[in-house]
Scaffold this motif. Structure first.
Motif, PDB file in Angstrom:
ATOM      1  N   GLY A  92       0.654  -1.487  -0.130  1.00 57.23           N
ATOM      2  CA  GLY A  92      -0.057  -0.177   0.008  1.00 57.23           C
ATOM      3  C   GLY A  92       0.734   1.280  -0.069  1.00 57.23           C
ATOM      4  O   GLY A  92       0.270   2.333   0.236  1.00 57.23           O
ATOM      5  N   CYS A  93       2.235   1.356  -0.325  1.00 62.51           N
ATOM      6  CA  CYS A  93       2.966   2.447  -0.305  1.00 62.51           C
ATOM      7  C   CYS A  93       4.054   2.401  -1.164  1.00 62.51           C
ATOM      8  O   CYS A  93       4.570   1.196  -1.503  1.00 62.51           O
ATOM      9  CB  CYS A  93       3.275   2.771   1.113  1.00 62.51           C
ATOM     10  N   SER A  94       4.587   3.553  -1.578  1.00 65.33           N
ATOM     11  CA  SER A  94       5.906   3.299  -2.323  1.00 65.33           C
ATOM     12  C   SER A  94       7.109   3.693  -1.489  1.00 65.33           C
ATOM     13  O   SER A  94       7.135   4.124  -0.520  1.00 65.33           O
ATOM     14  CB  SER A  94       5.849   4.574  -3.468  1.00 65.33           C
ATOM     15  N   ALA A 124      12.706  -0.247   5.290  1.00 63.29           N
ATOM     16  CA  ALA A 124      12.180   0.330   3.948  1.00 63.29           C
ATOM     17  C   ALA A 124      11.391   1.923   4.561  1.00 63.29           C
ATOM     18  O   ALA A 124      10.516   1.755   5.502  1.00 63.29           O
ATOM     19  CB  ALA A 124      11.048  -0.562   3.566  1.00 63.29           C
ATOM     20  N   GLY A 125      11.941   2.975   3.882  1.00 64.65           N
ATOM     21  CA  GLY A 125      11.619   4.279   4.279  1.00 64.65           C
ATOM     22  C   GLY A 125      10.473   4.556   3.336  1.00 64.65           C
ATOM     23  O   GLY A 125      10.697   4.419   2.052  1.00 64.65           O
ATOM     24  N   THR A 126       9.345   5.127   3.692  1.00 67.79           N
ATOM     25  CA  THR A 126       8.161   5.371   2.914  1.00 67.79           C
ATOM     26  C   THR A 126       7.590   6.640   3.260  1.00 67.79           C
ATOM     27  O   THR A 126       8.070   7.543   3.924  1.00 67.79           O
ATOM     28  CB  THR A 126       6.988   4.299   3.195  1.00 67.79           C
ATOM     29  N   ARG A 183       7.532  11.203   6.352  1.00 67.92           N
ATOM     30  CA  ARG A 183       8.187  11.007   5.010  1.00 67.92           C
ATOM     31  C   ARG A 183       9.690  10.465   5.252  1.00 67.92           C
ATOM     32  O   ARG A 183      10.344  11.498   5.395  1.00 67.92           O
ATOM     33  CB  ARG A 183       7.633  11.696   3.881  1.00 67.92           C
ATOM     34  N   VAL A 184      10.238   9.265   4.872  1.00 65.96           N
ATOM     35  CA  VAL A 184      11.580   8.903   5.148  1.00 65.96           C
ATOM     36  C   VAL A 184      12.246   8.777   3.862  1.00 65.96           C
ATOM     37  O   VAL A 184      11.625   8.135   2.846  1.00 65.96           O
ATOM     38  CB  VAL A 184      11.450   7.599   6.030  1.00 65.96           C
ATOM     39  N   ALA A 185      13.072   9.922   3.729  1.00 66.15           N
ATOM     40  CA  ALA A 185      13.624  10.050   2.438  1.00 66.15           C
ATOM     41  C   ALA A 185      15.053   9.308   2.242  1.00 66.15           C
ATOM     42  O   ALA A 185      15.514   8.706   1.274  1.00 66.15           O
ATOM     43  CB  ALA A 185      13.896  11.400   2.114  1.00 66.15           C
ATOM     44  N   CYS A 186      15.585   8.819   3.320  1.00 67.74           N
ATOM     45  CA  CYS A 186      16.964   8.352   3.307  1.00 67.74           C
ATOM     46  C   CYS A 186      17.459   7.506   4.541  1.00 67.74           C
ATOM     47  O   CYS A 186      16.713   7.912   5.693  1.00 67.74           O
ATOM     48  CB  CYS A 186      18.066   9.441   2.870  1.00 67.74           C
ATOM     49  N   PHE A 187      18.391   6.530   4.772  1.00 67.97           N
ATOM     50  CA  PHE A 187      18.870   5.826   5.520  1.00 67.97           C
ATOM     51  C   PHE A 187      20.362   5.941   5.552  1.00 67.97           C
ATOM     52  O   PHE A 187      20.922   6.059   4.563  1.00 67.97           O
ATOM     53  CB  PHE A 187      18.455   4.529   5.706  1.00 67.97           C
ATOM     54  N   SER A 188      20.921   5.976   7.050  1.00 71.82           N
ATOM     55  CA  SER A 188      22.251   5.785   7.000  1.00 71.82           C
ATOM     56  C   SER A 188      22.521   4.485   7.974  1.00 71.82           C
ATOM     57  O   SER A 188      22.070   4.675   9.285  1.00 71.82           O
ATOM     58  CB  SER A 188      23.181   6.789   7.321  1.00 71.82           C
TER      59      SER A 188
END
Length: 127
Positions: free
Chosen positions: A34-36, A49-51, A77-82
């Protein structure tokens, strides 16, 4: 010159006549429904997974997923991870957050950044 063109054409003909299959194949492991997905990060068999609806975590290499948003702003809204050691940092529209317990709890980690700064990219520096 005609000899070179002939060799080139023969080479192209051989490539198209005997195509080779790629050794690796992609496998669909599903994902949060249900999400990108905006971004992914992995640490061992743990996948984040950031959505646009927060974070989802898989502890079995992507076979199953669960939401992991405790401590993140609602609808983050999660745009990036490290990934750094046991810590996972998430860049969101509301700043940087970190977890060290597979996303069970997130805490703000953007001390010194302007309030509600949108973070689009993170990188780890140093050993």
């Amino acid at each position: 010159m005609n000899g070179r063109v002939g060799v080139l054409l023969a080479g192209v003909l051989v490539l198209f006549t005997f195509p080779q299959r790629a050794a690796a194949q992609w496998v669909n492991v599903g994902g949060p429904g249900g999400c990108s997905i905006n971004t992914l990060a992995a640490s061992g068999t743990n996948v984040f997974a950031g959505t646009d609806q927060g974070v989802f975590v898989s502890t079995d290499s992507g076979a199953s997923w669960k939401p992991a948003n405790s401590g993140l702003p609602e609808g983050a809204r999660v745009a990036c991870f490290s990934v750094s050691g046991q810590g996972v940092f998430a860049g969101t529209a509301q700043g940087v957050f970190v977890t060290d317990d597979l996303g069970a709890t997130w805490v703000a980690a953007g001390s010194g950044l302007p309030k509600d700064v949108g973070v689009q990219c993170l990188a780890e520096a140093g050993p």
